[in-house]
Motif scaffolding. Structure first.
Motif: not given
Length: 83
Positions: A13-21
């Motif tokens: 989830l942290v990785g996905f959020s970082l990618l989306l940001f």
């Protein structure tokens, strides 16, 4: 204590959020300064969606939170006492 599976899900989830940001930041802040005929523009949606998509996401979030609060309130109400 978090299990290994919880940590993997959390890191995902942290990785996905970082990618989306990162994607959104490049799309909204950096892309307007790049020439419109540059090849990088083909990887991003049109600029109108940069306002529409977060608005729709916020609306869905508010609806979900409101529904959750309504369901919890409805389940926890106590029946009236009858004398």
């Amino acid at each position: 204590m978090a299990t290994g599976a919880d940590q993997v899900v959390g890191m995902g989830l942290v990785g996905f959020s970082l990618l989306l940001f990162t994607y959104y930041t490049i799309w909204v802040i950096i892309l307007p300064f790049v020439d419109s005929d540059h090849m990088i523009h083909k990887y991003f949606l049109p600029r109108e969606y940069s306002v529409i998509l977060p608005g729709v996401a916020a609306l869905i979030l508010v609806l979900c939170v409101g529904t959750f609060i309504a369901v919890v309130t409805w389940r926890n109400r106590k029946p009236k006492k009858v004398d």
